[in-house]
Design an enzyme around this catalytic site. Sequence first.
Site, PDB file in Angstrom:
ATOM      1  CG  ASN A  11     -27.730 -19.093  19.453  1.00  0.00           C
ATOM      2  OD1 ASN A  11     -28.177 -19.327  20.579  1.00  0.00           O
ATOM      3  ND2 ASN A  11     -27.268 -17.904  19.113  1.00  0.00           N
ATOM      4  CE  LYS A  13     -29.882 -15.740  17.651  1.00  0.00           C
ATOM      5  NZ  LYS A  13     -29.977 -14.589  16.726  1.00  0.00           N
ATOM      6  CG  HIS A  92     -24.351 -14.450  19.264  1.00  0.00           C
ATOM      7  ND1 HIS A  92     -25.198 -13.399  19.005  1.00  0.00           N
ATOM      8  CD2 HIS A  92     -24.682 -15.435  18.385  1.00  0.00           C
ATOM      9  CE1 HIS A  92     -25.999 -13.727  18.010  1.00  0.00           C
ATOM     10  NE2 HIS A  92     -25.707 -14.960  17.618  1.00  0.00           N
ATOM     11  CD  GLU A  94     -28.780 -12.195  19.241  1.00  0.00           C
ATOM     12  OE1 GLU A  94     -29.439 -12.313  18.193  1.00  0.00           O
ATOM     13  OE2 GLU A  94     -28.822 -13.042  20.163  1.00  0.00           O
ATOM     14  CD  GLU A 163     -22.239 -13.697  15.589  1.00  0.00           C
ATOM     15  OE1 GLU A 163     -23.360 -14.186  15.581  1.00  0.00           O
ATOM     16  OE2 GLU A 163     -21.821 -12.973  16.508  1.00  0.00           O
ATOM     17  N   GLY A 169     -30.497 -12.462  12.098  1.00  0.00           N
ATOM     18  CA  GLY A 169     -31.926 -12.298  12.330  1.00  0.00           C
ATOM     19  C   GLY A 169     -32.606 -11.323  11.404  1.00  0.00           C
ATOM     20  CB  SER A 208     -30.303 -15.044   7.828  1.00  0.00           C
ATOM     21  OG  SER A 208     -30.625 -13.954   8.665  1.00  0.00           O
TER      22      SER A 208
END
Length: 247
Positions: A11, A13, A92, A94, A163, A169, A208
């Site tokens: 990913n 991003k 996701h 985010e 996740e 991150g 991560s």
Amino acid sequence: MTQRRPLIAANWKMNGSVELVEQASASLNSLAVSAAEILICPPVIFLSQFPKSDKYKLGGQNVSSERSGAFTGEISADMLRAAGAEYVIIGHSERRALFAETDAVVLAKTKQAISAKLTPIVCFGETLIERQQEKTMQVLAQHLDAVYAAHPELLRHSVIAYEPVWAIGTGETATPEQAQQVHAFIRSHLSQYDKEAALQVRIIYGGSVNAENCAALFAQPDIDGGLVGGASLKPAEFAAICLSAQD
């Protein structure tokens, strides 16, 4: 025992360049990887920049919940498919946190993806506060039910990504044992919708993932690969992760 082919998904991003596309494709094309499936999800404008290859597949990072129409800036599932995508990341953390995507939106997007013959990678996870309050399983059950309880047929066409939001991150990673516990719970919970599909569905870990921790994660019986963020922007490290998945 059910054999599930590992999936290693990159990913990117909102990162990338033509140069990174060239470096990543060259790196992956040089790998001798057959046991694992490799997927790259770059920003949508780079999909057409990747040369066709039997070493990796391409996916989108997001998709519209609508098929077409007056939705400025959106990308439909059919458009992603036409651009060469075979997968798409949905829900996701985010997207949920920054763009207020609800479980209802995630369900709508999952339906659109599958209708266009894209495989959705549907993401679920808990926040740090929810984990500290020991609500991980409760939160995941609610999210899973929202997508699959009324539509169990979607499970056979999905990939699930666990996740933990607190590990996205941050450099923090669930221990292999923690991740396995949650993956096993997800598979068990999904079995109430469709036992066979729950055994077959790939559940990948995102949080991560890097070259140092991937082998221990992938060795767990219910972890079927990884959704890789920052490390996927480093072609050599991502290649090492892919190789680790087939050991």
